[in-house]
Design a protein around this motif. Structure first.
Motif, PDB file in Angstrom:
ATOM      1  N   GLN A 225       0.822  -1.198   0.000  1.00 55.72           N
ATOM      2  CA  GLN A 225       0.000   0.000   0.000  1.00 55.72           C
ATOM      3  C   GLN A 225       0.863   1.258   0.000  1.00 55.72           C
ATOM      4  O   GLN A 225       0.595   2.221  -0.739  1.00 55.72           O
ATOM      5  CB  GLN A 225      -0.921   0.012   1.225  1.00 55.72           C
ATOM      6  N   SER A 226       1.919   1.249   0.830  1.00 56.50           N
ATOM      7  CA  SER A 226       2.794   2.415   0.902  1.00 56.50           C
ATOM      8  C   SER A 226       3.505   2.656  -0.429  1.00 56.50           C
ATOM      9  O   SER A 226       3.593   3.800  -0.912  1.00 56.50           O
ATOM     10  CB  SER A 226       3.822   2.210   2.018  1.00 56.50           C
ATOM     11  N   ILE A 227       3.996   1.582  -1.052  1.00 60.15           N
ATOM     12  CA  ILE A 227       4.699   1.727  -2.331  1.00 60.15           C
ATOM     13  C   ILE A 227       3.740   2.184  -3.423  1.00 60.15           C
ATOM     14  O   ILE A 227       4.088   3.038  -4.260  1.00 60.15           O
ATOM     15  CB  ILE A 227       5.389   0.401  -2.705  1.00 60.15           C
ATOM     16  N   ASN A 228       2.530   1.647  -3.443  1.00 58.92           N
ATOM     17  CA  ASN A 228       1.556   2.054  -4.459  1.00 58.92           C
ATOM     18  C   ASN A 228       1.179   3.533  -4.306  1.00 58.92           C
ATOM     19  O   ASN A 228       0.990   4.238  -5.308  1.00 58.92           O
ATOM     20  CB  ASN A 228       0.310   1.189  -4.367  1.00 58.92           C
ATOM     21  N   ASP A 232       1.749   6.383  -7.144  1.00 60.87           N
ATOM     22  CA  ASP A 232       0.691   7.285  -7.610  1.00 60.87           C
ATOM     23  C   ASP A 232       1.150   8.745  -7.541  1.00 60.87           C
ATOM     24  O   ASP A 232       0.885   9.536  -8.460  1.00 60.87           O
ATOM     25  CB  ASP A 232      -0.570   7.093  -6.776  1.00 60.87           C
ATOM     26  N   ARG A 233       1.841   9.092  -6.475  1.00 60.02           N
ATOM     27  CA  ARG A 233       2.351  10.458  -6.342  1.00 60.02           C
ATOM     28  C   ARG A 233       3.397  10.761  -7.403  1.00 60.02           C
ATOM     29  O   ARG A 233       3.428  11.852  -7.980  1.00 60.02           O
ATOM     30  CB  ARG A 233       2.922  10.670  -4.950  1.00 60.02           C
ATOM     31  N   LEU A 234       4.279   9.782  -7.658  1.00 58.22           N
ATOM     32  CA  LEU A 234       5.284   9.979  -8.708  1.00 58.22           C
ATOM     33  C   LEU A 234       4.618  10.151 -10.066  1.00 58.22           C
ATOM     34  O   LEU A 234       5.053  10.974 -10.886  1.00 58.22           O
ATOM     35  CB  LEU A 234       6.248   8.785  -8.734  1.00 58.22           C
ATOM     36  N   ASP A 235       3.584   9.379 -10.311  1.00 63.80           N
ATOM     37  CA  ASP A 235       2.874   9.493 -11.581  1.00 63.80           C
ATOM     38  C   ASP A 235       2.232  10.876 -11.723  1.00 63.80           C
ATOM     39  O   ASP A 235       2.271  11.483 -12.801  1.00 63.80           O
ATOM     40  CB  ASP A 235       1.805   8.404 -11.666  1.00 63.80           C
ATOM     41  N   GLU A 273      12.736  14.756 -14.542  1.00 59.31           N
ATOM     42  CA  GLU A 273      12.078  13.563 -15.032  1.00 59.31           C
ATOM     43  C   GLU A 273      12.934  12.307 -14.823  1.00 59.31           C
ATOM     44  O   GLU A 273      12.429  11.244 -14.434  1.00 59.31           O
ATOM     45  CB  GLU A 273      11.738  13.694 -16.526  1.00 59.31           C
ATOM     46  N   PHE A 274      14.233  12.425 -15.052  1.00 59.34           N
ATOM     47  CA  PHE A 274      15.103  11.246 -14.935  1.00 59.34           C
ATOM     48  C   PHE A 274      15.205  10.782 -13.484  1.00 59.34           C
ATOM     49  O   PHE A 274      15.210   9.577 -13.204  1.00 59.34           O
ATOM     50  CB  PHE A 274      16.495  11.571 -15.494  1.00 59.34           C
ATOM     51  N   LEU A 278      14.178   7.100 -12.050  1.00 58.65           N
ATOM     52  CA  LEU A 278      14.999   6.216 -11.216  1.00 58.65           C
ATOM     53  C   LEU A 278      14.287   5.851  -9.915  1.00 58.65           C
ATOM     54  O   LEU A 278      14.356   4.706  -9.448  1.00 58.65           O
ATOM     55  CB  LEU A 278      16.341   6.883 -10.903  1.00 58.65           C
ATOM     56  N   LYS A 279      13.601   6.809  -9.334  1.00 57.33           N
ATOM     57  CA  LYS A 279      12.844   6.544  -8.104  1.00 57.33           C
ATOM     58  C   LYS A 279      11.737   5.536  -8.363  1.00 57.33           C
ATOM     59  O   LYS A 279      11.493   4.633  -7.551  1.00 57.33           O
ATOM     60  CB  LYS A 279      12.252   7.862  -7.585  1.00 57.33           C
ATOM     61  N   GLU A 280      11.077   5.662  -9.501  1.00 54.83           N
ATOM     62  CA  GLU A 280      10.014   4.723  -9.836  1.00 54.83           C
ATOM     63  C   GLU A 280      10.557   3.315 -10.028  1.00 54.83           C
ATOM     64  O   GLU A 280       9.952   2.326  -9.587  1.00 54.83           O
ATOM     65  CB  GLU A 280       9.296   5.187 -11.106  1.00 54.83           C
ATOM     66  N   ILE A 281      11.716   3.207 -10.664  1.00 56.43           N
ATOM     67  CA  ILE A 281      12.334   1.885 -10.862  1.00 56.43           C
ATOM     68  C   ILE A 281      12.652   1.238  -9.517  1.00 56.43           C
ATOM     69  O   ILE A 281      12.415   0.045  -9.302  1.00 56.43           O
ATOM     70  CB  ILE A 281      13.604   2.012 -11.725  1.00 56.43           C
ATOM     71  N   GLY A 282      13.199   2.042  -8.567  1.00 55.12           N
ATOM     72  CA  GLY A 282      13.522   1.502  -7.253  1.00 55.12           C
ATOM     73  C   GLY A 282      12.286   1.023  -6.504  1.00 55.12           C
ATOM     74  O   GLY A 282      12.303  -0.050  -5.874  1.00 55.12           O
ATOM     75  N   LEU A 283      11.200   1.797  -6.577  1.00 58.27           N
ATOM     76  CA  LEU A 283       9.973   1.401  -5.893  1.00 58.27           C
ATOM     77  C   LEU A 283       9.370   0.139  -6.508  1.00 58.27           C
ATOM     78  O   LEU A 283       8.891  -0.750  -5.786  1.00 58.27           O
ATOM     79  CB  LEU A 283       8.959   2.543  -5.942  1.00 58.27           C
ATOM     80  N   ARG A 284       9.381   0.063  -7.824  1.00 58.98           N
ATOM     81  CA  ARG A 284       8.835  -1.138  -8.469  1.00 58.98           C
ATOM     82  C   ARG A 284       9.706  -2.362  -8.184  1.00 58.98           C
ATOM     83  O   ARG A 284       9.196  -3.489  -8.103  1.00 58.98           O
ATOM     84  CB  ARG A 284       8.704  -0.908  -9.976  1.00 58.98           C
ATOM     85  N   ARG A 285      11.014  -2.157  -8.028  1.00 60.85           N
ATOM     86  CA  ARG A 285      11.890  -3.269  -7.665  1.00 60.85           C
ATOM     87  C   ARG A 285      11.548  -3.782  -6.259  1.00 60.85           C
ATOM     88  O   ARG A 285      11.522  -4.994  -6.009  1.00 60.85           O
ATOM     89  CB  ARG A 285      13.349  -2.826  -7.734  1.00 60.85           C
ATOM     90  N   GLU A 286      11.289  -2.865  -5.327  1.00 61.74           N
ATOM     91  CA  GLU A 286      10.889  -3.275  -3.979  1.00 61.74           C
ATOM     92  C   GLU A 286       9.545  -4.005  -4.008  1.00 61.74           C
ATOM     93  O   GLU A 286       9.356  -5.005  -3.294  1.00 61.74           O
ATOM     94  CB  GLU A 286      10.788  -2.050  -3.070  1.00 61.74           C
ATOM     95  N   LEU A 287       8.630  -3.528  -4.839  1.00 60.57           N
ATOM     96  CA  LEU A 287       7.325  -4.180  -4.951  1.00 60.57           C
ATOM     97  C   LEU A 287       7.461  -5.586  -5.521  1.00 60.57           C
ATOM     98  O   LEU A 287       6.813  -6.533  -5.048  1.00 60.57           O
ATOM     99  CB  LEU A 287       6.410  -3.326  -5.831  1.00 60.57           C
ATOM    100  N   ASN A 288       8.306  -5.742  -6.528  1.00 66.73           N
ATOM    101  CA  ASN A 288       8.533  -7.068  -7.095  1.00 66.73           C
ATOM    102  C   ASN A 288       9.192  -8.005  -6.091  1.00 66.73           C
ATOM    103  O   ASN A 288       8.893  -9.211  -6.064  1.00 66.73           O
ATOM    104  CB  ASN A 288       9.412  -6.959  -8.350  1.00 66.73           C
TER     105      ASN A 288
END
Length: 350
Positions: A225-228, A232-235, A273-274, A278-288
């Motif tokens: 929930q926290s990562i999602n 959403d905020r990053l998006d 943007e970059f 990078l922040k989004e990639i890190g969060l999605r890696r933690e989610l995975n």
């Protein structure tokens, strides 16, 4: 013609010679002491086996007879079969596994066939064939031990790392430190082992393990929930940046530069943007990583190698009576001889 007086020896040479003599005597005593130890051990061995040599014929006849008796007794005994199951417990169910192994052996020794049949869901006739269970460390590679040591080092205070080396850690680790476990079952029935899985499944699915699994799932849900929310905020921020860039491209702002020639400059809205990417990639890696852990450890245990359908015959030294009986005969003969010598010494002592 003058007489020549004899020259007195130098005091330093005399002291040096005495020192060398003392060192030589010290080494000589050390060598004599070591030699006396080896001589004493050799004498004790000779003294122990001497009655076997003096009574060689009697000992040989006794060994042959006991070997024949052991072979006959071995043929009358029911053969014992064994099989191993390699498991990887989760949620600390390994402690319950160790406790239950001891409990199962207690039931077998006390002939509590009713409880055994209830646990393993077999009849009392099959429960009577169970001989015992053993819990051992599972197969481990050197790489597995390095990974385990690395996880242990990361879990303790950094000031304690230098005090416990890898070799000391491996030397001091106990059975419960491992990740894989081998359960060895013994029975006089050759094909009973596949029926034992039910009882061990109950072992892993206990209240404590279920509680730990619920806690793990709850924490994983909270982390998701926290990562999602962060995604959403990053998006939303990325959409704002894209909108700002789009506006800059439609209506550019021009201003005079401060250079020596005063050129016209285009002011752009500063965006990151970059960095957001990078922040989004890190969060999605933690989610995975969370999803992978949940998928891999979704049960209370994994069976890496199940019990065999047919067990193999137990041929350990404990059941080879043709060898045990002669060995026990020789040991008894030596002990009897030593006891008689001790009794005779005590009787004649003044």
């Amino acid at each position: 013609m003058s007489e020549k007086l004899p020259q007195q020896p130098n005091n330093e040479e005399v002291d040096l010679g005495q020192l060398f003599n003392a060192i030589g005597n010290l080494f000589q005593r050390l060598f004599n002491f070591i030699g006396s130890i080896f001589k004493g051990i050799f004498s004790a061995i000779i003294y122990t086996i001497k009655p076997l040599v003096d009574n060689f014929k009697l000992v040989a006849v006794a060994v042959v007879l006991t070997a024949i008796l052991g072979y006959a007794y071995e043929k009358t005994k029911e053969p014992i079969y064994s099989s191993e199951m390699v498991v990887e417990p989760y949620f600390d169910s390994k402690y319950q596994l160790s406790s239950n192994i001891g409990y199962f052996n207690t039931l077998i020794n006390s002939k509590n066939l009713t409880e055994l049949s209830d646990i393993f869901e077999i009849d009392t006739v099959e429960a009577k064939t169970l001989v015992g269970f053993e819990l051992k460390a599972g197969p481990e590679t050197q790489n597995d031990l390095f990974v385990e040591y690395d996880a242990y080092v990361q879990s303790i205070d950094t000031s304690l790392v230098d005090e416990l080396s890898y070799l000391e850690y491996i030397k001091n680790r106990d059975l419960m430190s491992g990740r894989l476990f081998a359960v060895k079952a013994k029975s006089s029935k050759v094909d009973i082992f596949p029926h034992l899985h039910v009882g061990f499944r109950k072992t892993f699915e206990n209240d404590f393990s279920e509680h730990k699994k619920r806690v793990r799932d709850t924490l994983a849900y909270m982390d998701r929930q926290s990562i999602n929310i962060q995604l959403d905020r990053l998006d939303s921020i990325q959409k704002t940046y894209l909108e700002a860039i789009k506006n800059d491209s439609k209506s550019p702002n021009l201003s005079l530069g401060l250079g020596s020639v005063l050129p016209l400059q285009e002011e752009k809205t500063a965006t990151k943007e970059f960095d957001l990417y990078l922040k989004e990639i890190g969060l999605r890696r933690e989610l995975n990583k969370i999803d992978r852990t949940i998928a891999e450890e979704n049960t209370f245990y994994d069976v890496l190698s199940p019990f065999d359908k047919v067990g193999k015959k137990d041929s350990s030294i404990k059941r080879r009576y043709r060898l045990l009986f002669p060995f026990m005969t020789i040991v008894f003969f030596i002990l009897a001889f030593l006891a008689l010598k001790a009794f005779s010494f005590i009787k004649n002592y003044e």
